[in-house]
Design a protein around this motif. Structure first.
Motif: not given
Length: 433
Positions: A67-95
Motif C-alpha cells: 500500500l505504501v509503495e502503491l501510494h508512492r507510485q500513484w503520486i509519481l504517475a499523477d505528476e507524470a500525467r500532469r506534465r504530459g497534459r502541459v506538454a500537449e498544450r504547449a505542442a498545440e501552441a507550436e503551429p
C-alpha cells in the motif's frame, strides 16, 4: 502515456492477477466501469484521486508495504500525467510559432521594375495613368501592413502563452493573481483546491498555482540567477477522506425525504457540495506535496488560518457509511479548530499491532521524493471557516503555499446534538440513528 506511469500500472496489474478476480468482478465492487479499471491497470489512465486505488488494493489483499509503495507510485504517475497534459498544450501552441513571419514580396515592386525597364518621359500636369499607378502602390502597401500586423500579434500572443505556462509551472498565476480552480460534475468529484504561493522578500516571485497540478511548465523550473535553492513545491489534495472506506458525515439543511441516496465513496464530496452540505465534525484531508525541481525543498510547518468562527449549524447530519475495521491508521496531523490558536499536532498511527511513530515537521521533498500528509481537522463546538498554509524553504528562498477549497475557505461544523441519519439500501430511505 508518460513512462512515469509504468511502475504504478505494473503494481495494479500484479495485484489484480494475484487476486484471481476478473476486471468485471472487481469493477462492480469498486463501483466503476470495467473499461476504466482496465485502463488503470494497463497504464492508459491514472485516477485523479488515490481513494479508489487504495480500495482496489485492499480488495486485492495488498500488504501494508504494498500500500505504501502503491501510494508512492500513484503520486509519481499523477505528476507524470500532469506534465504530459502541459506538454500537449504547449505542442498545440507550436503551429502558431512556426508560421513564417516573412511578408510576401510587395506588389508595389512591380511598378518600380517597370519604370527601370522603360522610363517614362517627364510631363507637366496630371496624366491619365499616374492616378491609377499611385492607387495600386497604396493598395499594395496596405496589403503588406495587413500581413505584418497579424504575424506580429500572433508571435507576441504566443510568447505570452508560453510565459503564462511557465509561470504556472513555477507555482504562479499570470500577473501574480490568486488562481483557485475547481471541477464539478452532476455528482462532481472533489474540487481542485486553490493554492496561493506567497514568497518572502528574499524570494524572487509570488503567485498561485492549481494543486492538482493541473498545469506546469514543460521544463522543470529553476531558481533565478544569483539565488540558491529550489522553487516552491506543488501541494494538492489527493483525498478528502483518507480513512476510506470509513464514512463521512455531512450537515444538510434538508429533510430525509428530500435527500438522494449516498453515491460511491469517491463521489461523496461532490454529492454533498451539490446539496449545499458542510463537513460535519471533522474534515480529513490528504495533502500530496511534490517538489518542482531536483533540488530538495524543506517543508518547515503546516499552519491553519481561521477566517471565521460562530455557533454550529443546526442542520441534520447524514452519514456516508459506518465502521472501518481495516486495522490500519496512518500517522496523522490533528488540528483543533476550537482552540484559540489552532496548532498542527502529529499523532501516531497504527498498523495492526505495530505503532507508526508520530513525526513532526520538518519534511523534505523533491521531484523524486514526494510527501503525503494526512490531516484530521475537527471541531466540537463551532462552525469554522479556515484554510491552510504550507511553509517551505530552500537555500535562501522561502515562502508559503495556500491550500483552500477551490478558492474559498474550507467549512466545518460541529455534529454534537444533531439528528443523525443513515441510509438503508434495503428500505431505500434514510433512517434516524
Amino acid at each position: 502515456m508518460a513512462t512515469g506511469t509504468d511502475g504504478f500500472a505494473g503494481l495494479l496489474g500484479a495485484l489484480k492477477e494475484r487476486s484471481g478476480r476478473s476486471y468485471g468482478a472487481l469493477a462492480r465492487q469498486l463501483h466503476m466501469s470495467t473499461s476504466t479499471l482496465h485502463r488503470y491497470c494497463n497504464g492508459d489512465a491514472v485516477p485523479t484521486e488515490y481513494a479508489p486505488v487504495e480500495r482496489f488494493a485492499r480488495l486485492c489483499g495488498a500488504t501494508s508495504e504494498e500500500l505504501v509503495e502503491l501510494h508512492r507510485q500513484w503520486i509519481l504517475a499523477d505528476e507524470a500525467r500532469r506534465r504530459g497534459r502541459v506538454a500537449e498544450r504547449a505542442a498545440e501552441a507550436e503551429p502558431a510559432a512556426e508560421a513564417d513571419p516573412t511578408p510576401p514580396t510587395p506588389v508595389a515592386d512591380a511598378p518600380s521594375e517597370a519604370v527601370d525597364a522603360a522610363p517614362e518621359p517627364v510631363v507637366i500636369g496630371p496624366q491619365p495613368g499616374s492616378r491609377k499607378r499611385r492607387l495600386r502602390i497604396a493598395v499594395a502597401t496596405a496589403a503588406v501592413v495587413a500581413v505584418a500586423v497579424p504575424v506580429t500579434f500572433a508571435m507576441s500572443r504566443l510568447g505570452g502563452d508560453e510565459a503564462a505556462t511557465e509561470a504556472r509551472g513555477r507555482g504562479q498565476a499570470p500577473g501574480g493573481a490568486s488562481a483557485g480552480t475547481s471541477t464539478g460534475t452532476s455528482v462532481p468529484p472533489s474540487p481542485t483546491p486553490s493554492l496561493s504561493v506567497s514568497a518572502s522578500p528574499s524570494a524572487s516571485s509570488s503567485g498561485s498555482a492549481s494543486p492538482s497540478a493541473a498545469s506546469a511548465a514543460t521544463e522543470r523550473p529553476q531558481p533565478a540567477a544569483g539565488q540558491g535553492g529550489g522553487a516552491a513545491p506543488s501541494v494538492g489534495i489527493s483525498s478528502y477522506n483518507w480513512d476510506a472506506p470509513c464514512g463521512e458525515d455531512f450537515l444538510l439543511d434538508q429533510q430525509p425525504n428530500q435527500v438522494p441516496p449516498p453515491p460511491a465513496p469517491q463521489d461523496t464530496r461532490g454529492w454533498a457540495r451539490a446539496l449545499g452540505g458542510v463537513s460535519g465534525g471533522n474534515t480529513q484531508l490528504q495533502l500530496t506535496v511534490t517538489g518542482n525541481t531536483d533540488e530538495s525543498v524543506v517543508l518547515t510547518a503546516l499552519n491553519v488560518r481561521v477566517v471565521g468562527r460562530k455557533a454550529p449549524l443546526t442542520w441534520q447530519a447524514y452519514s456516508m457509511g459506518e465502521g472501518c475495521g481495516s486495522g490500519v491508521t496512518p500517522q496523522t496531523f490533528a488540528i483543533d479548530l476550537d482552540a484559540a490558536r489552532p496548532l498542527t499536532k502529529a499523532v501516531a498511527g497504527q498498523d495492526g499491532d505495530t505503532v507508526v511513530p508520530a513525526k513532526e515537521f520538518p519534511y523534505k521533498v523533491s521531484t523524486r521524493d514526494p510527501q503525503v500528509l494526512n490531516l484530521d481537522v475537527h471541531t466540537e463546538a463551532h462552525e469554522v471557516t479556515w484554510y491552510l498554509e504550507v511553509a517551505w524553504s530552500s537555500g535562501d528562498r522561502h515562502g508559503t503555499v495556500r491550500v483552500d477549497d477551490g478558492g474559498k475557505p474550507f467549512r466545518t461544523s460541529a455534529l454534537e446534538g444533531r439528528q443523525r441519519y443513515f441510509y438503508w439500501p434495503d428500505k431505500g430511505e434514510w433512517v434516524a440513528g
